[in-house]
Design an enzyme around this catalytic site. Sequence first.
Site, short mmCIF file in Angstrom:
data_model
loop_
_atom_site.label_atom_id
_atom_site.label_comp_id
_atom_site.label_asym_id
_atom_site.label_seq_id
_atom_site.Cartn_x
_atom_site.Cartn_y
_atom_site.Cartn_z
N HIS A 199 -20.32 -3.44 -0.79
CA HIS A 199 -20.73 -2.83 -2.05
C HIS A 199 -20.54 -1.40 -1.98
O HIS A 199 -20.56 -0.88 -0.74
CB HIS A 199 -22.19 -3.29 -2.45
N HIS A 233 -4.76 2.32 3.02
CA HIS A 233 -4.50 0.67 3.27
C HIS A 233 -5.46 0.20 4.09
O HIS A 233 -5.98 0.80 5.35
CB HIS A 233 -2.91 0.87 4.23
O1 JB2 Z 1 12.21 4.39 -1.41
C1 JB2 Z 1 12.58 3.52 -1.04
C2 JB2 Z 1 12.61 2.59 0.15
N1 JB2 Z 1 12.26 3.20 1.19
C3 JB2 Z 1 12.29 1.75 2.14
N2 JB2 Z 1 12.73 2.58 -2.34
C4 JB2 Z 1 12.95 1.14 -1.98
N3 JB2 Z 1 13.17 0.81 -3.33
N4 JB2 Z 1 12.89 0.69 -1.04
C5 JB2 Z 1 12.84 1.31 0.04
N5 JB2 Z 1 12.65 1.01 1.30
C6 JB2 Z 1 12.69 -0.67 1.73
O2 JB2 Z 1 11.48 -0.87 2.01
C7 JB2 Z 1 13.40 -0.64 3.18
O3 JB2 Z 1 14.95 -0.78 2.81
C8 JB2 Z 1 12.83 -2.12 3.48
O4 JB2 Z 1 13.66 -3.16 2.81
C9 JB2 Z 1 11.42 -2.07 2.98
C10 JB2 Z 1 10.27 -1.89 3.91
O5 JB2 Z 1 10.40 -3.08 4.87
P1 JB2 Z 1 9.58 -3.41 6.04
O6 JB2 Z 1 9.14 -4.79 6.11
O7 JB2 Z 1 10.30 -2.51 7.09
O8 JB2 Z 1 7.99 -2.73 5.74
P2 JB2 Z 1 6.98 -2.91 4.59
O9 JB2 Z 1 6.50 -1.63 3.78
O10 JB2 Z 1 7.53 -4.01 3.54
O11 JB2 Z 1 5.86 -3.67 5.25
C11 JB2 Z 1 5.02 -2.80 6.27
O12 JB2 Z 1 3.67 -2.45 5.91
C12 JB2 Z 1 2.96 -3.68 5.50
C13 JB2 Z 1 1.50 -3.41 5.05
C14 JB2 Z 1 5.07 -3.53 7.64
O13 JB2 Z 1 4.58 -2.84 8.57
C15 JB2 Z 1 4.17 -4.84 7.19
O14 JB2 Z 1 3.91 -5.68 8.33
C16 JB2 Z 1 2.77 -4.76 6.87
N6 JB2 Z 1 2.19 -5.81 6.39
#
Ligand code: JB2
Length: 207
Positions: free
Chosen positions: A136, A145
């Site tokens: 709360h 995050h």
């Molecule tokens: O500016 C962007 C950009 N920068 C990176 N625009 C768009 N449209 N896409 C972008 N990306 C893309 O985000 C990358 O090419 C990649 O496909 C994706 C990031 O994927 P990743 O699995 O490395 O990180 P995440 O941000 O999805 O997840 C992280 O954070 C979460 C909270 C990881 O650490 C996870 O394990 C965690 N749960």
Amino acid sequence: MTPVVLIGAGGHAKVVLEAIRAAGLYAPAGFTDIDPACRDLLGLARLGGDEALPRLRADGIAHAIVALGGNALRRRVAEMVRGLGFTLVNAISPAAAVSPSARLGQGIAVMAGAVVNADSDIADLVIVNTRAAVDHDCRIGRAAHLAPGCTLAGGVTVGAEALVGTGAAVIPGVTIGDGAVIGAGAAVVRNIPAGATALGVPARLRR
Ligand code: JB2
């Protein structure tokens, strides 16, 4: 159903997509990702890089969610997406428990098993990740995050773009400053300054 475009197609986007599908309020129309090799996200198709967004907006897609886990990146991309005229939606898993007296901003993700308790404020672009607990009267700042399984007791303040690591615990009334990082499993028993990194049990500032 209202179409929504996901921005990003990594690990975080997978969980966001499944939360949106489970909630059934929006119809995912596709995703943008800067990596052309990224063609499929759990059956959802790539619509291009972010340069495709103005066309998608002109074609009538008015809603988006920035599904990028990095806090600063999520905030920057969200500003760009809003500047193009998109409204950011929330991805709230139906398996999360969100108090009716909690106040939620826009572009928020609340994952399965998370709890947001009475009278808490969750600002725009916050991630309340899997099984994180916000008790709360907490105040969670923009694009912070709360990683999986962390626990915030009552009246905790978390600053903008701060990261509370997986499994960390925070005692009542503590303030964690903007951009601070709390290590996995840490026990936070006093205020943490902006930009600091705190690790361990009890959490100590990294020098
Ligand atoms: O500016 C962007 C950009 N920068 C990176 N625009 C768009 N449209 N896409 C972008 N990306 C893309 O985000 C990358 O090419 C990649 O496909 C994706 C990031 O994927 P990743 O699995 O490395 O990180 P995440 O941000 O999805 O997840 C992280 O954070 C979460 C909270 C990881 O650490 C996870 O394990 C965690 N749960």
